[in-house]
Write a protein that holds these residues in place. Sequence first.
Motif, PDB file in Angstrom:
ATOM      1  N   ARG A 111     -46.683  30.405  33.467  1.00  0.00           N
ATOM      2  CA  ARG A 111     -47.708  30.684  32.452  1.00  0.00           C
ATOM      3  C   ARG A 111     -47.320  31.865  31.591  1.00  0.00           C
ATOM      4  O   ARG A 111     -47.591  31.885  30.392  1.00  0.00           O
ATOM      5  CB  ARG A 111     -49.048  30.955  33.128  1.00  0.00           C
ATOM      6  CG  ARG A 111     -49.722  29.713  33.609  1.00  0.00           C
ATOM      7  CD  ARG A 111     -51.098  30.017  34.128  1.00  0.00           C
ATOM      8  NE  ARG A 111     -51.778  28.800  34.499  1.00  0.00           N
ATOM      9  CZ  ARG A 111     -52.980  28.751  35.017  1.00  0.00           C
ATOM     10  NH1 ARG A 111     -53.642  29.872  35.219  1.00  0.00           N
ATOM     11  NH2 ARG A 111     -53.522  27.608  35.332  1.00  0.00           N
ATOM     12  N   ALA A 112     -46.679  32.877  32.206  1.00  0.00           N
ATOM     13  CA  ALA A 112     -46.256  34.040  31.437  1.00  0.00           C
ATOM     14  C   ALA A 112     -45.216  33.638  30.405  1.00  0.00           C
ATOM     15  O   ALA A 112     -45.233  34.107  29.264  1.00  0.00           O
ATOM     16  CB  ALA A 112     -45.698  35.112  32.368  1.00  0.00           C
ATOM     17  N   ILE A 113     -44.328  32.749  30.764  1.00  0.00           N
ATOM     18  CA  ILE A 113     -43.303  32.276  29.827  1.00  0.00           C
ATOM     19  C   ILE A 113     -43.961  31.458  28.718  1.00  0.00           C
ATOM     20  O   ILE A 113     -43.648  31.622  27.536  1.00  0.00           O
ATOM     21  CB  ILE A 113     -42.228  31.444  30.562  1.00  0.00           C
ATOM     22  CG1 ILE A 113     -41.405  32.370  31.450  1.00  0.00           C
ATOM     23  CG2 ILE A 113     -41.350  30.701  29.582  1.00  0.00           C
ATOM     24  CD1 ILE A 113     -40.465  31.643  32.380  1.00  0.00           C
ATOM     25  N   ALA A 114     -44.901  30.621  29.083  1.00  0.00           N
ATOM     26  CA  ALA A 114     -45.565  29.766  28.103  1.00  0.00           C
ATOM     27  C   ALA A 114     -46.462  30.569  27.164  1.00  0.00           C
ATOM     28  O   ALA A 114     -46.690  30.166  26.027  1.00  0.00           O
ATOM     29  CB  ALA A 114     -46.378  28.693  28.812  1.00  0.00           C
ATOM     30  N   SER A 115     -46.961  31.704  27.603  1.00  0.00           N
ATOM     31  CA  SER A 115     -47.882  32.482  26.773  1.00  0.00           C
ATOM     32  C   SER A 115     -47.162  33.472  25.864  1.00  0.00           C
ATOM     33  O   SER A 115     -47.805  34.214  25.150  1.00  0.00           O
ATOM     34  CB  SER A 115     -48.876  33.227  27.658  1.00  0.00           C
ATOM     35  OG  SER A 115     -48.196  34.209  28.422  1.00  0.00           O
ATOM     36  N   ARG A 116     -45.826  33.493  25.881  1.00  0.00           N
ATOM     37  CA  ARG A 116     -45.084  34.375  24.972  1.00  0.00           C
ATOM     38  C   ARG A 116     -45.398  33.993  23.540  1.00  0.00           C
ATOM     39  O   ARG A 116     -45.559  32.810  23.229  1.00  0.00           O
ATOM     40  CB  ARG A 116     -43.576  34.214  25.191  1.00  0.00           C
ATOM     41  CG  ARG A 116     -43.025  34.880  26.381  1.00  0.00           C
ATOM     42  CD  ARG A 116     -41.524  34.831  26.328  1.00  0.00           C
ATOM     43  NE  ARG A 116     -41.070  33.579  25.699  1.00  0.00           N
ATOM     44  CZ  ARG A 116     -39.948  32.973  25.975  1.00  0.00           C
ATOM     45  NH1 ARG A 116     -39.110  33.481  26.823  1.00  0.00           N
ATOM     46  NH2 ARG A 116     -39.617  31.846  25.383  1.00  0.00           N
ATOM     47  N   PRO A 117     -45.434  34.974  22.663  1.00  0.00           N
ATOM     48  CA  PRO A 117     -45.669  34.645  21.253  1.00  0.00           C
ATOM     49  C   PRO A 117     -44.544  33.749  20.745  1.00  0.00           C
ATOM     50  O   PRO A 117     -43.369  34.024  20.932  1.00  0.00           O
ATOM     51  CB  PRO A 117     -45.637  36.007  20.549  1.00  0.00           C
ATOM     52  CG  PRO A 117     -45.893  36.998  21.631  1.00  0.00           C
ATOM     53  CD  PRO A 117     -45.390  36.401  22.899  1.00  0.00           C
ATOM     54  N   GLY A 118     -44.915  32.658  20.126  1.00  0.00           N
ATOM     55  CA  GLY A 118     -43.937  31.735  19.568  1.00  0.00           C
ATOM     56  C   GLY A 118     -43.362  30.761  20.570  1.00  0.00           C
ATOM     57  O   GLY A 118     -42.524  29.942  20.217  1.00  0.00           O
ATOM     58  N   CYS A 121     -43.903  27.173  19.686  1.00  0.00           N
ATOM     59  CA  CYS A 121     -43.229  26.722  18.473  1.00  0.00           C
ATOM     60  C   CYS A 121     -41.714  26.645  18.633  1.00  0.00           C
ATOM     61  O   CYS A 121     -41.022  26.222  17.713  1.00  0.00           O
ATOM     62  CB  CYS A 121     -43.548  27.669  17.315  1.00  0.00           C
ATOM     63  SG  CYS A 121     -45.323  27.796  17.028  1.00  0.00           S
ATOM     64  N   ASP A 122     -41.169  27.089  19.738  1.00  0.00           N
ATOM     65  CA  ASP A 122     -39.721  27.081  19.943  1.00  0.00           C
ATOM     66  C   ASP A 122     -39.145  25.681  19.814  1.00  0.00           C
ATOM     67  O   ASP A 122     -38.069  25.490  19.267  1.00  0.00           O
ATOM     68  CB  ASP A 122     -39.359  27.665  21.307  1.00  0.00           C
ATOM     69  CG  ASP A 122     -39.556  29.169  21.368  1.00  0.00           C
ATOM     70  OD1 ASP A 122     -39.735  29.759  20.282  1.00  0.00           O
ATOM     71  OD2 ASP A 122     -39.532  29.728  22.480  1.00  0.00           O
ATOM     72  N   VAL A 123     -39.831  24.703  20.301  1.00  0.00           N
ATOM     73  CA  VAL A 123     -39.340  23.335  20.267  1.00  0.00           C
ATOM     74  C   VAL A 123     -39.231  22.863  18.832  1.00  0.00           C
ATOM     75  O   VAL A 123     -38.261  22.244  18.422  1.00  0.00           O
ATOM     76  CB  VAL A 123     -40.278  22.416  21.077  1.00  0.00           C
ATOM     77  CG1 VAL A 123     -39.857  20.967  20.937  1.00  0.00           C
ATOM     78  CG2 VAL A 123     -40.294  22.844  22.507  1.00  0.00           C
ATOM     79  N   TRP A 124     -40.229  23.185  18.025  1.00  0.00           N
ATOM     80  CA  TRP A 124     -40.258  22.704  16.647  1.00  0.00           C
ATOM     81  C   TRP A 124     -39.268  23.460  15.763  1.00  0.00           C
ATOM     82  O   TRP A 124     -38.666  22.890  14.872  1.00  0.00           O
ATOM     83  CB  TRP A 124     -41.666  22.825  16.080  1.00  0.00           C
ATOM     84  CG  TRP A 124     -42.652  22.059  16.884  1.00  0.00           C
ATOM     85  CD1 TRP A 124     -43.606  22.548  17.682  1.00  0.00           C
ATOM     86  CD2 TRP A 124     -42.739  20.642  16.993  1.00  0.00           C
ATOM     87  NE1 TRP A 124     -44.316  21.552  18.291  1.00  0.00           N
ATOM     88  CE2 TRP A 124     -43.792  20.358  17.884  1.00  0.00           C
ATOM     89  CE3 TRP A 124     -42.045  19.574  16.435  1.00  0.00           C
ATOM     90  CZ2 TRP A 124     -44.153  19.058  18.206  1.00  0.00           C
ATOM     91  CZ3 TRP A 124     -42.418  18.294  16.763  1.00  0.00           C
ATOM     92  CH2 TRP A 124     -43.456  18.042  17.648  1.00  0.00           C
ATOM     93  N   SER A 125     -39.113  24.750  16.029  1.00  0.00           N
ATOM     94  CA  SER A 125     -38.219  25.525  15.173  1.00  0.00           C
ATOM     95  C   SER A 125     -36.752  25.298  15.535  1.00  0.00           C
ATOM     96  O   SER A 125     -35.873  25.596  14.753  1.00  0.00           O
ATOM     97  CB  SER A 125     -38.544  27.017  15.279  1.00  0.00           C
ATOM     98  OG  SER A 125     -38.318  27.457  16.594  1.00  0.00           O
ATOM     99  N   ALA A 126     -36.480  24.752  16.694  1.00  0.00           N
ATOM    100  CA  ALA A 126     -35.087  24.558  17.126  1.00  0.00           C
ATOM    101  C   ALA A 126     -34.434  23.416  16.375  1.00  0.00           C
ATOM    102  O   ALA A 126     -33.243  23.453  16.087  1.00  0.00           O
ATOM    103  CB  ALA A 126     -35.042  24.287  18.614  1.00  0.00           C
ATOM    104  N   ALA A 127     -35.162  22.382  16.032  1.00  0.00           N
ATOM    105  CA  ALA A 127     -34.552  21.216  15.391  1.00  0.00           C
ATOM    106  C   ALA A 127     -35.417  20.699  14.249  1.00  0.00           C
ATOM    107  O   ALA A 127     -36.035  19.655  14.348  1.00  0.00           O
ATOM    108  CB  ALA A 127     -34.336  20.123  16.418  1.00  0.00           C
TER     109      ALA A 127
END
Length: 131
Positions: A111-118, A121-127
């Motif tokens: 949950r801590a990893i998932a609640s990081r800002p952004g 959106c990492d999945v969408w900004s990667a490709a």
Amino acid sequence: MRPNLRPARRRVRRSAARRRRPDVANLTARNGRLSAHITRLEQRLSENLGQAAWEASGISAPADIDTLTHRATELEQQVLDLHAELVERGEDLAAARAANRELTAQRAADRAIASRPGACCDVWSAAPSAL
């Protein structure tokens, strides 16, 4: 020139030792339970041999006292068996609680990893071209 394999061997030995730790702990606990069981069996054998010798001597107590003594012995054994079962269940409960703590900690970390800002959106900004 021969490669140095010593660090790799040390890592293998350390990881093997870590894998054996739970087995050693389980076997130690089992040895304790078996030792207690053997002690109880030795006590029962001693009592039975003593009772047989006492009866063979011809000076045994009246039948009703023998019946009560036998019943008391049975009840004492039942108490010991129930106590051993309680201890075993306590160990099982402790193991379940430890597993629960590990899963809770893992979930909190996820949950801590998932609640990081952004993070969402990492999945969408990667490709962006893939869309």
